[in-house]
Design a protein around this motif. Structure first.
Motif, PDB file in Angstrom:
ATOM      1  N   TRP A 357      -1.691 -32.781  30.236  1.00 40.73           N
ATOM      2  CA  TRP A 357      -1.341 -32.092  31.470  1.00 40.73           C
ATOM      3  C   TRP A 357      -0.694 -30.734  31.192  1.00 40.73           C
ATOM      4  O   TRP A 357       0.168 -30.280  31.949  1.00 40.73           O
ATOM      5  CB  TRP A 357      -0.425 -32.956  32.348  1.00 40.73           C
ATOM      6  N   ASP A 358      -1.078 -30.118  30.099  1.00 39.01           N
ATOM      7  CA  ASP A 358      -0.678 -28.748  29.835  1.00 39.01           C
ATOM      8  C   ASP A 358      -1.253 -27.845  30.928  1.00 39.01           C
ATOM      9  O   ASP A 358      -2.366 -28.090  31.411  1.00 39.01           O
ATOM     10  CB  ASP A 358      -1.214 -28.325  28.455  1.00 39.01           C
ATOM     11  N   PRO A 359      -0.515 -26.814  31.375  1.00 43.83           N
ATOM     12  CA  PRO A 359      -1.016 -25.969  32.477  1.00 43.83           C
ATOM     13  C   PRO A 359      -2.416 -25.419  32.242  1.00 43.83           C
ATOM     14  O   PRO A 359      -3.231 -25.367  33.173  1.00 43.83           O
ATOM     15  CB  PRO A 359       0.018 -24.847  32.550  1.00 43.83           C
ATOM     16  N   LYS A 360      -2.727 -25.002  31.012  1.00 41.40           N
ATOM     17  CA  LYS A 360      -4.053 -24.454  30.741  1.00 41.40           C
ATOM     18  C   LYS A 360      -5.116 -25.542  30.875  1.00 41.40           C
ATOM     19  O   LYS A 360      -6.212 -25.290  31.382  1.00 41.40           O
ATOM     20  CB  LYS A 360      -4.069 -23.875  29.331  1.00 41.40           C
ATOM     21  N   GLU A 361      -4.801 -26.752  30.433  1.00 40.19           N
ATOM     22  CA  GLU A 361      -5.734 -27.871  30.579  1.00 40.19           C
ATOM     23  C   GLU A 361      -5.973 -28.177  32.058  1.00 40.19           C
ATOM     24  O   GLU A 361      -7.120 -28.414  32.476  1.00 40.19           O
ATOM     25  CB  GLU A 361      -5.183 -29.097  29.866  1.00 40.19           C
ATOM     26  N   VAL A 362      -4.899 -28.170  32.833  1.00 39.58           N
ATOM     27  CA  VAL A 362      -5.012 -28.490  34.257  1.00 39.58           C
ATOM     28  C   VAL A 362      -5.897 -27.464  34.965  1.00 39.58           C
ATOM     29  O   VAL A 362      -6.784 -27.820  35.753  1.00 39.58           O
ATOM     30  CB  VAL A 362      -3.619 -28.552  34.910  1.00 39.58           C
ATOM     31  N   TRP A 363      -5.688 -26.184  34.664  1.00 41.43           N
ATOM     32  CA  TRP A 363      -6.465 -25.156  35.336  1.00 41.43           C
ATOM     33  C   TRP A 363      -7.905 -25.108  34.828  1.00 41.43           C
ATOM     34  O   TRP A 363      -8.817 -24.734  35.577  1.00 41.43           O
ATOM     35  CB  TRP A 363      -5.778 -23.796  35.214  1.00 41.43           C
ATOM     36  N   ALA A 364      -8.121 -25.479  33.581  1.00 40.33           N
ATOM     37  CA  ALA A 364      -9.505 -25.616  33.111  1.00 40.33           C
ATOM     38  C   ALA A 364     -10.212 -26.728  33.883  1.00 40.33           C
ATOM     39  O   ALA A 364     -11.390 -26.598  34.257  1.00 40.33           O
ATOM     40  CB  ALA A 364      -9.524 -25.912  31.611  1.00 40.33           C
ATOM     41  N   LEU A 365      -9.491 -27.828  34.147  1.00 39.61           N
ATOM     42  CA  LEU A 365     -10.059 -28.921  34.937  1.00 39.61           C
ATOM     43  C   LEU A 365     -10.313 -28.475  36.375  1.00 39.61           C
ATOM     44  O   LEU A 365     -11.360 -28.803  36.961  1.00 39.61           O
ATOM     45  CB  LEU A 365      -9.104 -30.118  34.922  1.00 39.61           C
ATOM     46  N   ILE A 366      -9.373 -27.705  36.956  1.00 39.93           N
ATOM     47  CA  ILE A 366      -9.568 -27.197  38.316  1.00 39.93           C
ATOM     48  C   ILE A 366     -10.819 -26.311  38.371  1.00 39.93           C
ATOM     49  O   ILE A 366     -11.622 -26.396  39.312  1.00 39.93           O
ATOM     50  CB  ILE A 366      -8.322 -26.414  38.776  1.00 39.93           C
ATOM     51  N   THR A 367     -10.988 -25.468  37.358  1.00 41.27           N
ATOM     52  CA  THR A 367     -12.177 -24.610  37.290  1.00 41.27           C
ATOM     53  C   THR A 367     -13.444 -25.451  37.246  1.00 41.27           C
ATOM     54  O   THR A 367     -14.418 -25.185  37.961  1.00 41.27           O
ATOM     55  CB  THR A 367     -12.110 -23.707  36.046  1.00 41.27           C
ATOM     56  N   TRP A 368     -13.431 -26.466  36.405  1.00 38.95           N
ATOM     57  CA  TRP A 368     -14.603 -27.337  36.272  1.00 38.95           C
ATOM     58  C   TRP A 368     -14.898 -28.062  37.590  1.00 38.95           C
ATOM     59  O   TRP A 368     -16.052 -28.143  38.018  1.00 38.95           O
ATOM     60  CB  TRP A 368     -14.376 -28.349  35.158  1.00 38.95           C
ATOM     61  N   LEU A 369     -13.861 -28.565  38.249  1.00 40.69           N
ATOM     62  CA  LEU A 369     -14.046 -29.258  39.520  1.00 40.69           C
ATOM     63  C   LEU A 369     -14.590 -28.308  40.587  1.00 40.69           C
ATOM     64  O   LEU A 369     -15.441 -28.684  41.407  1.00 40.69           O
ATOM     65  CB  LEU A 369     -12.727 -29.876  39.984  1.00 40.69           C
ATOM     66  N   PHE A 370     -14.112 -27.066  40.571  1.00 40.53           N
ATOM     67  CA  PHE A 370     -14.576 -26.098  41.576  1.00 40.53           C
ATOM     68  C   PHE A 370     -16.063 -25.823  41.401  1.00 40.53           C
ATOM     69  O   PHE A 370     -16.821 -25.839  42.384  1.00 40.53           O
ATOM     70  CB  PHE A 370     -13.779 -24.801  41.464  1.00 40.53           C
ATOM     71  N   TYR A 371     -16.482 -25.559  40.170  1.00 41.23           N
ATOM     72  CA  TYR A 371     -17.900 -25.276  39.959  1.00 41.23           C
ATOM     73  C   TYR A 371     -18.757 -26.533  40.135  1.00 41.23           C
ATOM     74  O   TYR A 371     -19.939 -26.434  40.505  1.00 41.23           O
ATOM     75  CB  TYR A 371     -18.117 -24.654  38.586  1.00 41.23           C
ATOM     76  N   SER A 372     -18.180 -27.701  39.899  1.00 43.24           N
ATOM     77  CA  SER A 372     -18.893 -28.940  40.217  1.00 43.24           C
ATOM     78  C   SER A 372     -19.152 -29.020  41.719  1.00 43.24           C
ATOM     79  O   SER A 372     -20.249 -29.387  42.166  1.00 43.24           O
ATOM     80  CB  SER A 372     -18.085 -30.158  39.768  1.00 43.24           C
TER      81      SER A 372
END
Length: 419
Positions: A357-372
């Motif tokens: 749950w590092d901030p960069k990991e979280v935002w990478a996941l948010i990016t992936w979810l958005f493009y999904s």
């Protein structure tokens, strides 16, 4: 052989050709309105010149990358300077691939300045080759960072095509509420770009003037035994300090506009690496962007988007929609591998856990979810045209925040990237 000297010269060479390529594409697009000759022949000729310059510039950029790797002893993607220069190279490569398929000069007219801005942004950071910290000394650095950046590069090309599409389809003659709302948000996207340019102008201007300010900051931390420890560190500013680091004392400061001390102190909860200095940079970016935008509006006497709109007449927005979608469709699986799967494998090796749950990991996941969600809405719900274009634009803004914003104010395992 001095590989780093060759690398530096290749970098300047690539940057100059990218700028020339952008000018070529601008002439190709603008010529649609003011060329007295065959418009189609004019556009093709200048598009080919601009594309050739882009390819030669990319080869120079690749030379920079390889010679810096040779001279530095490790792949040059370990800090913000190296990562952003690699991202710029990846975006140009993604544009070359997409342009070979679709051959649309309008995408080049927006993709090339995006590369120029990203490379200029990279130049803000220290360019010296730095030794790898232990966490980065792994072959997974090559795999994770390069694939993640490559996926983001195709997102950037999708963003460029989507922005052109929006500039093409929005009707700036409408006076109703919905029309004004569309005009406002397209102009807002361009304003975000102006803010980034304003940031670059302010940084390089004060750097050229040799401006500096220095603070002494006391920081507190808790050791493994639960005892409080303090440390003293010096923080150097390259921009006039509107905001001082939290819990700090001024050591030296060159006055500006009659002001000889910071206006306020950074809040305590901003605990990222050099958070006060970075908040100060954000404030200067907004101020510089507002001034620059105001000057442009004063010269043009109308919104920037409304000025660009007439140059896009005759362009099929469906072609732009297809280019944006195809670019994102290519980038999504690459980003999935690099930013999530390879990242989790490396995290397990380095920190004995797949996710922290590092901030960069979280935002990478948010990016992936958005493009999904983008792909789902487009393929399953039939979101085409304007709605799809807005998703592509917003998605890349999320990417930019993940790359830049997270490092500015949030502390985490990836904070080394902001040093």
């Amino acid at each position: 052989m001095n590989w780093l000297s060759i690398s530096s010269n290749a970098f300047i060479f690539a940057f100059a050709l990218y700028c020339a390529s952008f000018i070529g594409y601008a002439i190709a697009v603008a010529g649609r309105r003011w060329s007295n000759r065959d418009v189609e022949a004019h556009t093709k000729r200048w598009s080919r010149i601009a594309f050739a310059l882009a390819i030669i510039g990319w080869l120079g950029h690749l030379t920079f990358f390889l010679t810096r790797w040779k001279g530095g002893g490790h792949i040059p993607t370990s800090n913000m300077y190296e990562f952003m220069t690699f991202l710029g190279m990846a975006i140009m490569f993604a544009f070359i691939v997409v342009n070979l398929i679709y051959r649309n000069p309008l995408v080049g007219a927006f993709a090339t300045p995006l590369v120029v801005i990203i490379i200029a942004y990279a130049s803000v950071f220290p360019s010296e080759v730095q030794p790898l910290i232990p966490a980065l000394n792994s072959y997974w650095l090559k795999i994770h960072v390069t694939t993640a950046a490559s996926g983001e590069a195709f997102f950037a090309v999708g963003f460029a095509a989507a922005l052109v599409q929006l500039l093409r389809v929005v009707d700036f003659s409408r006076k109703d509420k919905l029309g004004k709302r569309e005009q406002f948000w397209v102009e807002a996207v361009l304003f975000v770009v102006i803010i980034i340019v304003g940031f670059l102008v302010s940084v390089f201007s004060f750097r050229a003037g040799g401006y500096s300010a220095e603070f002494q900051q006391e920081k507190f931390s808790i050791d493994q035994q639960g005892n409080e420890q303090s440390s003293i560190q010096k923080v150097t500013y390259g921009l006039p300090p509107i905001v001082a680091p939290y819990n700090s004392e001024k050591l030296s400061m060159t006055p500006y506009l009659g002001i000889d001390k910071p206006l306020f102190e950074a809040p305590h909860w901003m605990n990222g690496v050099n958070a006060g200095r970075k908040l100060n940079t954000v404030l200067w970016s907004v101020i510089s962007g507002l001034i620059l935008y105001g000057l442009i509006r004063l010269i043009l006497r109308k919104p920037i988007a409304a000025v660009l709109h007439p140059y896009l007449d005759g362009i099929d927005p469906e072609d732009l929609d297809e280019i944006s979608y195809r670019a994102i469709a290519i980038g999504f699986p690459v980003f999935t591998l690099g930013a999530l799967i390879f990242a989790m494998i490396w995290a397990q090796i380095a920190w004995s856990r797949f996710w922290s749950w590092d901030p960069k990991e979280v935002w990478a996941l948010i990016t992936w979810l958005f493009y999904s969600a983008y792909l789902h809405l487009r393929l399953s719900r039939g979101w085409l045209g304007t709605r799809s274009a807005w998703l592509a634009v917003i998605g890349f803004i999320v990417v930019l925040f993940t790359l830049i914003g997270v490092n500015l104010v949030i502390a985490g395992l990836h904070s080394y990237a902001g040093v």
